[in-house]
Design an enzyme around this catalytic site. Sequence first.
Site, PDB file in Angstrom:
ATOM      1  N   GLU A  61     113.376  56.617   9.474  1.00  0.00           N
ATOM      2  CA  GLU A  61     113.714  55.639  10.519  1.00  0.00           C
ATOM      3  C   GLU A  61     112.562  55.166  11.167  1.00  0.00           C
ATOM      4  OE1 GLU A  61     117.051  57.751   8.811  1.00  0.00           O
ATOM      5  OE2 GLU A  61     115.309  58.659   9.675  1.00  0.00           O
ATOM      6  N   ASP A  96     107.195  37.103   9.288  1.00  0.00           N
ATOM      7  CA  ASP A  96     108.146  35.847   9.028  1.00  0.00           C
ATOM      8  C   ASP A  96     107.896  34.799  10.123  1.00  0.00           C
ATOM      9  OD1 ASP A  96     110.662  34.622   7.734  1.00  0.00           O
ATOM     10  OD2 ASP A  96     111.313  35.430   9.593  1.00  0.00           O
TER      11      ASP A  96
END
Length: 162
Positions: A119, A133
């Site tokens: 995680e 991005d």
Amino acid sequence: MCADKTLSHLDASNQPRMVDVTAKHATKRSAKAGCEVYLPDTVLSALGDGEGGLVSKKGSVFATAIVAGVMAAKRTHELIPFCHPLGLTGCDIDIRLDAGVAVVTCECRVEHKTGVEMEALTGASVAALTIYDMCKAVAHDIRIDTVRLIAKTGGKADYAAD
């Protein structure tokens, strides 16, 4: 691999499997992972590298990356086939700019029968991918590097990177 270690996600026939944690006891566990995002000067000059962080037309780069990283950490079991679904009790992502490098850390906590390394690694990685991005319209020579586990506590053994 050490001779006395076996891969926990393979059964006796070397077939992939999810580890059965039924007999384990829940304990407090934590993991911290990190990575670096190397940003070229074109990104820094176009999006700013001051106190406000990087801001693109899509919004605050680091704030968006933090939200994306937390969301990813919470959904790691949907991305990594043999990860157990965990109800994280905490997930903190920190991103700081250091000489053109966005240093990303993700720390996850849980009380469970299995650890939270995946995680933390997923949270840090997705935060870094989100930075890419949001900055790719300015430059594509952004580099994500050194994704790693920094530390973990709980379970069979604690770990701290050198």
